[in-house]
Design an enzyme around this catalytic site. Structure first.
Site, PDB file in Angstrom:
ATOM      1  N   GLU A   1       0.810  -1.240   0.041  1.00  0.00           N
ATOM      2  CA  GLU A   1       0.207   0.023   0.124  1.00  0.00           C
ATOM      3  C   GLU A   1       0.840   1.207  -0.035  1.00  0.00           C
ATOM      4  O   GLU A   1       0.342   2.299  -0.250  1.00  0.00           O
ATOM      5  CB  GLU A   1      -0.967   0.140   1.136  1.00  0.00           C
ATOM      6  CG  GLU A   1      -2.099  -1.031   1.217  1.00  0.00           C
ATOM      7  CD  GLU A   1      -1.468  -2.540   1.676  1.00  0.00           C
ATOM      8  OE1 GLU A   1      -2.302  -3.408   1.133  1.00  0.00           O
ATOM      9  OE2 GLU A   1      -0.596  -2.711   2.216  1.00  0.00           O
TER      10      GLU A   1
ATOM     11  N   ILE B   1       9.801  -9.397   3.975  1.00  0.00           N
ATOM     12  CA  ILE B   1      10.829 -10.486   4.055  1.00  0.00           C
ATOM     13  C   ILE B   1      10.181 -11.845   3.731  1.00  0.00           C
ATOM     14  O   ILE B   1       9.249 -11.987   3.698  1.00  0.00           O
ATOM     15  CB  ILE B   1      10.648 -10.829   5.686  1.00  0.00           C
ATOM     16  CG1 ILE B   1      11.412  -9.401   6.506  1.00  0.00           C
ATOM     17  CG2 ILE B   1      11.777 -11.828   6.052  1.00  0.00           C
ATOM     18  CD1 ILE B   1      11.166  -9.246   7.945  1.00  0.00           C
TER      19      ILE B   1
ATOM     20  N   THR C   1       6.193 -18.806   0.426  1.00  0.00           N
ATOM     21  CA  THR C   1       5.389 -18.491  -0.837  1.00  0.00           C
ATOM     22  C   THR C   1       5.966 -17.585  -1.623  1.00  0.00           C
ATOM     23  O   THR C   1       6.884 -16.932  -1.421  1.00  0.00           O
ATOM     24  CB  THR C   1       3.948 -18.010  -0.145  1.00  0.00           C
ATOM     25  OG1 THR C   1       3.954 -16.959   0.341  1.00  0.00           O
ATOM     26  CG2 THR C   1       3.451 -18.976   0.733  1.00  0.00           C
TER      27      THR C   1
ATOM     28  N   HIS D   1       4.499 -14.716  -2.307  1.00  0.00           N
ATOM     29  CA  HIS D   1       4.171 -13.493  -1.937  1.00  0.00           C
ATOM     30  C   HIS D   1       5.114 -12.344  -1.900  1.00  0.00           C
ATOM     31  O   HIS D   1       5.045 -11.358  -2.230  1.00  0.00           O
ATOM     32  CB  HIS D   1       3.571 -13.510  -0.681  1.00  0.00           C
ATOM     33  CG  HIS D   1       2.802 -12.290   0.094  1.00  0.00           C
ATOM     34  ND1 HIS D   1       3.626 -11.476   0.915  1.00  0.00           N
ATOM     35  CD2 HIS D   1       1.552 -11.795  -0.110  1.00  0.00           C
ATOM     36  CE1 HIS D   1       2.670 -10.543   1.151  1.00  0.00           C
ATOM     37  NE2 HIS D   1       1.664 -10.639   0.254  1.00  0.00           N
TER      38      HIS D   1
END
Length: 157
Positions: free
Chosen positions: A58, A82, A86, A88
């Site tokens: 964001e 960090i 996954t 992500h």
């Protein structure tokens, strides 16, 4: 040869900080380091404004809003991504970097990338450590330098 170089003199300059709340145990240290760099180089505490966002993803939108406001000589994005187990990490790290760069290029206001991206928590702690290794401190200095060099280049136009 004419050389343009931003001086580390923040007096009279205004800075917006966009700060991720996610990984706040790291990010708070980046904020402290950034504020230290700004104040040490002549920026008044009254000329520093913080906007907290939920996470690093964001940051870009809030940074762009700050840059578009006309209230700041530079905006500093502070966060910590960090790596986990996954994918992500790749999505967030890449998008925040792209968004911060886009905000800077499209507004003409320096938006400094003070988001650390690390493989481990230990690396994040190291990068948010003492003044010599605190990436927030480095981001604060970069913001002052960029604000000054752009001001100097504008005077030449």
């Amino acid at each position: 040869m004419k050389v343009h170089e931003g001086k580390l003199d923040g007096s009279g300059l205004r800075f917006g900080l966009v700060v991720s709340r996610y990984n706040d145990f790291i990010v708070n240290r980046l904020v402290d380091g950034c504020r230290d760099a700004l104040v040490r180089n002549g920026v008044s505490d009254d000329d520093i404004e913080l906007a907290y966002v939920p996470g690093s993803f964001e940051i870009a939108l809030a940074a762009r809003k700050m840059a578009e406001s006309g209230r700041f000589d530079a905006v500093i994005a502070l966060g910590a991504v960090i790596r986990g187990a996954t994918a992500h990490f790749e999505y967030v790290a890449g998008q925040v970097a792209r968004g911060v760069a886009t905000a800077s290029m499209e507004t003409g206001v320096p938006v400094i990338f003070g988001v650390i991206t690390t493989e481990t928590i230990e690396q994040a702690i190291e990068r948010a450590g003492t003044r010599l290794t605190n990436r927030g401190f480095e981001a604060g200095q970069a913001a002052i330098e960029m604000a000054r060099v752009l001001s100097e280049l504008d005077e030449e136009s």
